[in-house]
Design a protein around this motif. Structure first.
Motif, short mmCIF file in Angstrom:
data_model
loop_
_atom_site.label_atom_id
_atom_site.label_comp_id
_atom_site.label_asym_id
_atom_site.label_seq_id
_atom_site.Cartn_x
_atom_site.Cartn_y
_atom_site.Cartn_z
N ASP A 178 0.81 -1.22 0.00
CA ASP A 178 0.00 0.00 0.00
C ASP A 178 0.85 1.27 0.00
N ARG A 179 2.11 1.16 -0.36
CA ARG A 179 3.03 2.30 -0.24
C ARG A 179 2.53 3.53 -0.99
N ASP A 180 2.07 3.36 -2.21
CA ASP A 180 1.61 4.52 -2.98
C ASP A 180 0.43 5.21 -2.29
N GLU A 181 -0.48 4.41 -1.75
CA GLU A 181 -1.64 4.96 -1.05
C GLU A 181 -1.24 5.68 0.24
N LEU A 182 -0.26 5.11 0.96
CA LEU A 182 0.17 5.68 2.24
C LEU A 182 1.00 6.94 2.05
N GLY A 183 1.75 7.00 0.96
CA GLY A 183 2.58 8.18 0.70
C GLY A 183 3.53 8.44 1.84
#
Length: 132
Positions: A32-37
């Motif tokens: 979920d890295r992109d979502e978490l930023g």
């Protein structure tokens, strides 16, 4: 009266902000890295690499379900911190393409093995004693 309302609002906002920190296992966080930023969240993992300390920064690696995440922390490791223990970290991913978690807080999870290995300390804590 207005200042009091602003003060209470700030306290409530800060309290709710801490309570709503997302909690992710290392594998979920990487997925979920992109979502978490670069938003703060809690990262859980098992310490799989000894910590290296220098210049006020502690570096180590945590893993969950065979997914490893390198960690850089400005918080000193707690006394129970060691290789092979589960930890919860508060912080966020660093900007850029490399996966690095920047932690500002390290929480050590322990279970009943602490009780078994340290019975005197547990009794002292229960009795409210402060002597080591």
């Amino acid at each position: 009266l207005g200042l009091l309302a602003v003060g209470i609002g700030a306290v409530v906002y800060r309290g709710l902000g801490d309570a709503t920190l997302y909690f992710r296992n290392a594998d979920e966080a990487v997925a979920d890295r992109d979502e978490l930023g670069t938003r703060d969240f809690r990262l859980q993992g098992l310490v799989v690499e000894d910590a290296v300390q220098g210049d006020g920064v502690t570096e180590f690696t945590v893993a969950f379900n065979d997914v490893e995440v390198p960690v850089r922390s400005t918080a000193g490791p707690p006394s129970l911190f060691e290789l092979g223990i589960p930890v919860v970290l508060e912080g966020h991913f660093a900007e850029g393409e490399d996966i690095v978690f920047l932690a500002h807080r390290i929480l050590v999870k322990h279970d009943e093995t602490y009780d078994a290995e340290n019975p005197d300390r547990v009794v002292d804590a229960v009795d409210g004693q402060t002597e080591p």
